[in-house]
Scaffold this motif. Structure first.
Motif, short mmCIF file in Angstrom:
data_model
loop_
_atom_site.label_atom_id
_atom_site.label_comp_id
_atom_site.label_asym_id
_atom_site.label_seq_id
_atom_site.Cartn_x
_atom_site.Cartn_y
_atom_site.Cartn_z
N ASP A 128 0.83 -1.20 0.00
CA ASP A 128 0.00 0.00 0.00
C ASP A 128 0.87 1.26 0.00
OD1 ASP A 128 -2.28 1.71 0.31
OD2 ASP A 128 -1.88 1.77 2.46
N LYS A 153 1.16 4.27 -2.87
CA LYS A 153 0.96 5.68 -2.52
C LYS A 153 2.21 6.49 -2.86
CE LYS A 153 -3.00 4.88 -0.50
NZ LYS A 153 -4.28 5.42 -0.73
N GLU A 197 2.19 7.24 -6.52
CA GLU A 197 1.26 8.33 -6.81
C GLU A 197 1.88 9.69 -6.48
OE1 GLU A 197 -2.44 7.63 -4.80
OE2 GLU A 197 -2.68 5.66 -5.71
N GLY A 248 -1.16 6.11 4.23
CA GLY A 248 -1.69 4.84 3.75
C GLY A 248 -3.07 4.54 4.30
#
Length: 119
Positions: free
Chosen positions: A56, A60, A63, A80
């Motif tokens: 996760d 992130k 991104e 997260g």
């Protein structure tokens, strides 16, 4: 009597609400994500990661990289689903290959527990 009971309840709440920091030494190291586009390939590796959240956090982090919010050798907080992670990110570029190395420092779990990586 009411005031005494009230004081006892307030003092217990204050005593248990203090943030405690746990230390862990056995984090996971590994390559978590390889993202390819027409112009570049991005490899995200995590070090000292917690097993439950490493995928996760890698997603992130990618991104954030796409949004150009990642700076080389600076502290970064990644938010997260289960925890927020504070760490340092190193960016290495060679041609069209970009490597992000994220080193966990502290994990702020959403249930209130804080874990710090200790050597």
């Amino acid at each position: 009597m009411k005031y005494l009971l009230f004081l006892v309840l307030i003092s217990t709440q204050l005593a248990y609400s203090q943030e405690t920091i746990l230390t862990y030494r056995h984090g996971q190291n590994g390559m978590e994500l390889i993202a390819k586009s027409k112009s570049e390939t991005v490899i995200i590796s995590t070090f000292n990661a917690k097993m439950d959240i490493r995928q996760d956090i890698a997603n992130k982090l990618y991104e954030l990289f796409k949004e150009k919010k990642v700076v080389h050798n600076a502290l970064l907080t990644v938010i997260g689903n289960k925890a927020n992670v504070l760490g340092k990110c190193l960016i290495k570029k060679k041609g069209n290959l970009t490597s992000l190395e994220f080193y966990y420092d502290k994990v702020f779990w959403h249930n209130g527990v804080v874990e710090k990586y200790g050597k």
